[in-house]
Design a protein around this motif. Structure first.
Motif, PDB file in Angstrom:
ATOM      1  N   ARG A 195       1.013  -1.161  -0.005  1.00 16.30           N
ATOM      2  CA  ARG A 195       0.001  -0.077  -0.134  1.00 16.30           C
ATOM      3  C   ARG A 195       0.954   1.083   0.058  1.00 16.30           C
ATOM      4  O   ARG A 195       1.764   1.151   0.765  1.00 16.30           O
ATOM      5  CB  ARG A 195      -0.861   0.073   1.197  1.00 16.30           C
ATOM      6  CG  ARG A 195      -2.152  -0.841   1.314  1.00 16.30           C
ATOM      7  CD  ARG A 195      -3.145  -0.516   0.122  1.00 16.30           C
ATOM      8  NE  ARG A 195      -4.302  -1.435   0.057  1.00 16.30           N
ATOM      9  CZ  ARG A 195      -4.308  -2.563  -0.460  1.00 16.30           C
ATOM     10  NH1 ARG A 195      -3.292  -3.194  -1.056  1.00 16.30           N
ATOM     11  NH2 ARG A 195      -5.554  -3.186  -0.328  1.00 16.30           N
ATOM     12  N   ASP A 196       0.741   2.154  -0.941  1.00 20.33           N
ATOM     13  CA  ASP A 196       1.453   3.485  -1.127  1.00 20.33           C
ATOM     14  C   ASP A 196       2.938   3.084  -1.020  1.00 20.33           C
ATOM     15  O   ASP A 196       3.706   3.753  -0.557  1.00 20.33           O
ATOM     16  CB  ASP A 196       1.331   4.401   0.094  1.00 20.33           C
ATOM     17  CG  ASP A 196      -0.225   5.070   0.082  1.00 20.33           C
ATOM     18  OD1 ASP A 196      -0.904   4.586  -0.968  1.00 20.33           O
ATOM     19  OD2 ASP A 196      -0.738   4.993   1.115  1.00 20.33           O
ATOM     20  N   ILE A 216      -0.844   2.083   7.572  1.00 24.59           N
ATOM     21  CA  ILE A 216      -0.840   2.557   6.452  1.00 24.59           C
ATOM     22  C   ILE A 216      -2.048   2.879   5.731  1.00 24.59           C
ATOM     23  O   ILE A 216      -1.952   3.878   4.854  1.00 24.59           O
ATOM     24  CB  ILE A 216       0.302   1.760   5.455  1.00 24.59           C
ATOM     25  CG1 ILE A 216       1.572   1.538   6.189  1.00 24.59           C
ATOM     26  CG2 ILE A 216       0.575   2.383   4.179  1.00 24.59           C
ATOM     27  CD1 ILE A 216       2.267   2.904   6.708  1.00 24.59           C
ATOM     28  N   ASP A 217      -2.869   1.954   5.640  1.00 23.93           N
ATOM     29  CA  ASP A 217      -4.119   2.122   4.901  1.00 23.93           C
ATOM     30  C   ASP A 217      -5.049   1.344   5.655  1.00 23.93           C
ATOM     31  O   ASP A 217      -4.898   0.314   6.560  1.00 23.93           O
ATOM     32  CB  ASP A 217      -4.046   1.640   3.564  1.00 23.93           C
ATOM     33  CG  ASP A 217      -5.185   2.280   2.710  1.00 23.93           C
ATOM     34  OD1 ASP A 217      -6.029   2.853   3.035  1.00 23.93           O
ATOM     35  OD2 ASP A 217      -5.144   2.129   1.415  1.00 23.93           O
ATOM     36  N   GLN A 218      -6.367   1.517   5.150  1.00 25.34           N
ATOM     37  CA  GLN A 218      -7.550   0.627   5.642  1.00 25.34           C
ATOM     38  C   GLN A 218      -8.434   0.194   4.573  1.00 25.34           C
ATOM     39  O   GLN A 218      -8.467   1.022   3.701  1.00 25.34           O
ATOM     40  CB  GLN A 218      -8.259   1.227   6.787  1.00 25.34           C
ATOM     41  CG  GLN A 218      -9.055   2.389   6.520  1.00 25.34           C
ATOM     42  CD  GLN A 218      -9.863   2.920   7.745  1.00 25.34           C
ATOM     43  OE1 GLN A 218      -9.561   2.343   8.824  1.00 25.34           O
ATOM     44  NE2 GLN A 218     -10.542   4.034   7.430  1.00 25.34           N
ATOM     45  N   SER A 219      -9.247  -0.823   4.729  1.00 21.49           N
ATOM     46  CA  SER A 219     -10.501  -1.343   3.758  1.00 21.49           C
ATOM     47  C   SER A 219     -11.491  -0.285   3.800  1.00 21.49           C
ATOM     48  O   SER A 219     -11.602   0.346   4.588  1.00 21.49           O
ATOM     49  CB  SER A 219     -10.755  -2.750   4.052  1.00 21.49           C
ATOM     50  OG  SER A 219     -11.283  -2.780   5.258  1.00 21.49           O
ATOM     51  N   SER A 220     -12.287  -0.420   2.948  1.00 23.90           N
ATOM     52  CA  SER A 220     -13.386   0.639   2.775  1.00 23.90           C
ATOM     53  C   SER A 220     -14.429   0.387   3.668  1.00 23.90           C
ATOM     54  O   SER A 220     -15.059   1.205   4.160  1.00 23.90           O
ATOM     55  CB  SER A 220     -14.094   0.326   1.134  1.00 23.90           C
ATOM     56  OG  SER A 220     -14.476  -1.061   1.191  1.00 23.90           O
ATOM     57  N   LEU A 225      -7.020  -3.367   8.713  1.00 25.74           N
ATOM     58  CA  LEU A 225      -5.940  -2.387   8.606  1.00 25.74           C
ATOM     59  C   LEU A 225      -4.844  -2.745   7.975  1.00 25.74           C
ATOM     60  O   LEU A 225      -4.527  -4.014   8.162  1.00 25.74           O
ATOM     61  CB  LEU A 225      -5.850  -1.905  10.041  1.00 25.74           C
ATOM     62  CG  LEU A 225      -6.610  -1.253  10.763  1.00 25.74           C
ATOM     63  CD1 LEU A 225      -6.382  -0.778  12.146  1.00 25.74           C
ATOM     64  CD2 LEU A 225      -7.470   0.012  10.277  1.00 25.74           C
TER      65      LEU A 225
END
Length: 854
Positions: A195-196, A216-220, A225
């Protein structure tokens, strides 16, 4: 007419010229060639037309060889080339376009380099040259999928190796973390993803605090996470730094390549323009092959002669037409029923005139000719203008008036259904006036009409001619052929009758026809009678031609029969001759076999005789020289005998034997010499003998004892007596032993007894006497090689005795055979130290200078 459309554009549109251009552009291999071909059109200058045709001919030759397709897949990189000169960094895709241009330029350069038979195309691509360094650099740095390759630089290769190593370490760390037993229940899935640009692990949201890492990111949905473990942060940062370094290196490589492209941009842009023109002419050649087109004859003011011409867009299934506007004829009036092909004939003629004046190939038979036409004005089709409240007649008239403003003697005017849409009488009168005006201007005009008044005017007026579209009155269907010289009928009543109109209505309709119609009908009847008469004459001529053809075929068959009979006789004679020849050959082979056998036997005898003769010659030489027999220098070995030159061998042997016979003759008893008169004294008390340079002699008896010193005037040599038998005396002159007559010797001194101890041993030669009268040059000219060898051996022996170290052999130049034979002999001579050709002042290579071992 559409808003903003000029009358020229409308004429081209109704002739379907844009569709023909589209068909032409499809034959180009890349967009650059299509752009050039799109600008091609009718030319004003005949030389320009002929030059364009010449280039198309060369392109046709190239296509016929299969060597014309070099530009397939090429894109137009001129935009990128211009951008590079302004400092823009080109992307890999754009660099690949440049590399393809370099590759195509190289192929075209090598394909056209030595084509002296294609001078026009060679000049056309004169600016196309290889750019090998640029091509190789781009090819090495950019892959086919538009990526910068590892081979672009050593630094990039090392960076990518470091990145792979760093990714491997990071993956191992994350995989070890996934196998950790205490963290396994926190994972949404035990996988590693990105992610990124960061490597992360999907973690359940409720275990966020228990997982050691950064979100860093999470699901919709928020239930998952994507977290980067703390242990991987530093490794991820290191990997990120390496990737940034990789990006910088790739950018540096692209900048370097862009600068290199900019250095070649001007030459590559010129190459693009040349290749575009090259492809345009190749497209015309491919169009000619596709449509069956030919390059017609175009002249400044010649005839318009279409032979089996086809509409360019209708393909080969359409019926070809023949149409002529010969010299002196400017206006053609085509008449006939509807759907008979009049409009197609107009469009075909207009399109082909445009193509011919553009230097294009046209779909017609060879022999078609065209005048140079600058403009084609066409009024074809029914186009009412509702916005201007114009009827069909008015709309046509507006177009015709515009044509009249611009048409001249370089124009072709095409008018479809002239005079339609109004009263036939008025329409006919107006049509006659318009055609007369166009004829006075020198325009070439082709018009289709149903008006009888125009047919009659065309029949009666000079410079006008009628033509008709053929109609089959039995099937009531058009044949789409053009019949020159006769007007056509509309056949409305015939068609109505065929469709079932009652006969009484047809009679009533005919009764309403006016006198003008009757006059036209009579004219058409007369023309049809003339045509029928011409057809009958043509059929009669055809029958006569068939008779002549049959007679000629019969004569040809009889001639072939006579020729076959003659050939059969010749073949039989040939077979008989071959048989006789074979028998003769067999007899000849037998005779040759017997002759060779006999020759072999004779050769063996000659061989033995020659060997014996040579041995005899050597024995005589041995007797003369007083030396041992040595075959190494005399060439008497059997392997040296050349039986192919028996004539020369025989002559040599004869001369040797003559020399031997001379010596034998000298050894025969001679008659007793006459008593010599006393020598007279000259004034001064000296005898005549004193005038010579001879040694002083002593008188003595005729019997000479051994060891007596004597002088032989014949040879100019002193010698020693060996023995005397009668009048013959064996004498040793230097190293030579020979027999002379007693009167040929003069006594110098008699032996003293006892012999002094210091007397030189028997056989020792005296240099001062041996050198007397010795000439250092031997003339061998005119002798054979074998004769010369013997003379050379004797001459060198005398030189050794005389202690002469340098002698000359004069053999002349000639063919060089004598010189070569002497040189070959000298190489193996044991008394020769070295030899060479004479210097220019010594006689050049006509003389051989020999250094003798003394």
């Amino acid at each position: 007419m559409d808003n903003g459309e000029s009358h020229r554009e409308r004429s081209l549109r109704v002739l379907e010229w844009p569709q023909v251009q589209v068909d032409l552009l499809k034959c180009c291999q890349w967009s650059g060639g299509a752009e050039v071909l799109l600008d091609f059109g009718p030319l004003d200058d005949l030389d320009d037309v002929l030059q364009r045709q010449s280039l198309v001919k060369e392109a046709l030759k190239l296509e016929a060889e299969g060597n014309g397709r070099h530009l397939g897949g090429l894109t137009d990189p001129r935009e990128w080339l211009k951008a590079s000169t302004k400092g823009k960094v080109l992307q890999p895709e754009q660099l690949l376009d440049v590399e393809l241009l370099c590759s195509v330029s190289r192929d075209v350069f090598h394909a056209m380099k030595d084509r002296k038979d294609l001078p026009g195309l060679c000049d056309l691509v004169g600016a196309v040259v290889p750019h090998q360094r640029l091509e190789q650099k781009i090819r090495r740095a950019i892959s086919r999928d538009a990526k910068v390759t590892d081979d672009a630089s050593k630094a990039l290769r090392q960076l990518r190796a470091d990145i792979r190593e760093a990714e491997g370490r990071l993956q191992r760390s994350l995989q070890g973390l996934l196998r950790h037993p205490e963290l396994s229940k926190t994972y949404q899935e035990p996988i590693v993803t990105q992610r990124d640009g960061r490597f992360v692990i999907p973690v359940k949201a409720e275990f966020k605090g228990r997982f050691p890492g950064l979100v860093i990111d999470q699901s919709s949905s928020g239930s998952t996470l994507f977290m980067e473990p703390y242990v991987a942060v530093n490794q991820g940062n290191d990997l990120r730094q390496k990737k940034l370094a990789e990006e910088r290196e790739c950018h540096r490589i692209l900048v370097e390549l862009s600068h290199l492209v900019a250095d070649h941009a001007s030459a590559l842009i010129r190459a693009c323009e040349c290749l575009a023109r090259f492809d345009a002419y190749g497209g015309l050649a491919r169009y000619a092959l596709k449509r069956g087109g030919v390059l017609p004859e175009v002249s400044l003011d010649g005839a318009l002669d279409l032979r089996k011409a086809r509409h360019p867009l209708l393909g080969e299934d359409c019926v070809p037409i023949d149409l002529q506007l010969m010299e002196g004829t400017r206006t053609l009036v085509i008449t006939g029923p509807n759907t008979g092909g009049k409009t197609v004939a107009l469009k075909t003629t207009g399109l082909l005139c445009l193509m011919a004046s553009s230097g294009f190939p046209v779909p017609a038979r060879p022999g078609s000719t065209f005048p140079l036409i600058r403009d084609v004005w066409a009024d074809i089709g029914d186009e009412q203008s509702l916005s201007q409240s114009l009827s069909t007649f008015s709309a046509h008239l507006v177009h015709i008036l515009e044509i009249l403003k611009q048409a001249d003697n370089r124009s072709l005017v095409l008018l479809d259904e002239l005079g339609a849409g109004t009263d036939p009488s008025e329409g006919g009168a107006l049509g006659v006036a318009l055609l007369s005006e166009l004829s006075r201007r020198g325009c070439r005009t082709i018009v289709s009409t149903h008006l009888s008044q125009l047919k009659v005017h065309a029949k009666k007026t000079e410079g006008f001619e009628n033509a008709a579209v053929e109609f089959n009155t039995e099937t009531l269907r058009p044949t789409y052929r053009i019949l020159m010289g006769i007007p056509g009928r509309s056949n409305a009543l015939s068609i109505a009758s065929h469709l079932g109109l009652p006969e009484e209505l047809l009679r009533e309709a005919r009764s309403y026809l006016g006198g003008g119609y009757q006059g036209v009908e009579e004219l058409l009847d007369d023309l049809e009678m003339e045509r029928d008469q011409a057809r009958r004459s043509e059929n009669q001529l055809k029958r006569e031609k068939d008779k002549l053809r049959k007679a000629r075929r019969k004569i040809q068959e009889e001639r072939e029969a006579l020729r076959a009979a003659k050939d059969a006789e010749i073949e039989a004679a040939r077979l008989e001759a071959e048989q006789l020849l074979e028998e003769t050959r067999n007899k000849t082979r037998r005779l040759m076999k017997e002759f060779k056998k006999s020759l072999k036997e004779v050769g063996a005898e000659r061989k033995d005789a020659l060997l014996s003769a040579r041995r005899l010659a050597q024995e005589w030489a041995h007797r003369v020289r007083g030396e041992e027999l040595d075959f190494s220098t005399t060439g008497a070995g059997e392997e040296d005998i050349n039986f192919d030159s028996l004539g020369d061998q025989a002559r040599t042997l004869a001369r040797v034997m003559e020399s031997g016979l001379d010596e034998m003759e000298n050894s025969l008893p001679a008659p007793a010499p006459d008593p010599k008169p006393p020598r007279e004294k000259k004034k001064g008390g000296k005898s005549s003998e004193a005038a010579d340079d001879r040694p002083a002699t002593k008188p003595g008896p005729d019997i000479l004892d051994p060891e007596t010193r004597v002088y032989a005037p014949k040879f100019g040599q002193e010698g020693t007596v060996l023995q005397q038998k009668g009048s013959r005396v064996d004498v040793k002159l230097g190293a030579l032993k020979m027999t002379l007559q007693r009167d040929e010797l003069e006594v110098l001194s008699r032996p003293k007894k006892p012999k002094p101890d210091n007397e030189p041993p028997k056989g020792e030669m005296r240099p001062e006497s041996a050198t007397a009268n010795f000439r250092v040059t031997l003339d061998l000219r005119g002798q054979t090689v074998d004769e010369a060898r013997l003379e050379v051996d004797r001459f060198i022996d005398r030189a050794v005795l005389a202690k002469v170290e340098r002698v000359e052999l004069l053999h002349g130049k000639g063919t060089g055979a004598l010189r070569q034979g002497i040189h070959h002999h000298l190489k193996s001579h044991r008394q020769v130290a070295e030899f060479r050709d004479g210097d220019p002042y010594e006689g050049g290579w006509g003389v051989t200078v020999v250094n003798v071992r003394t």
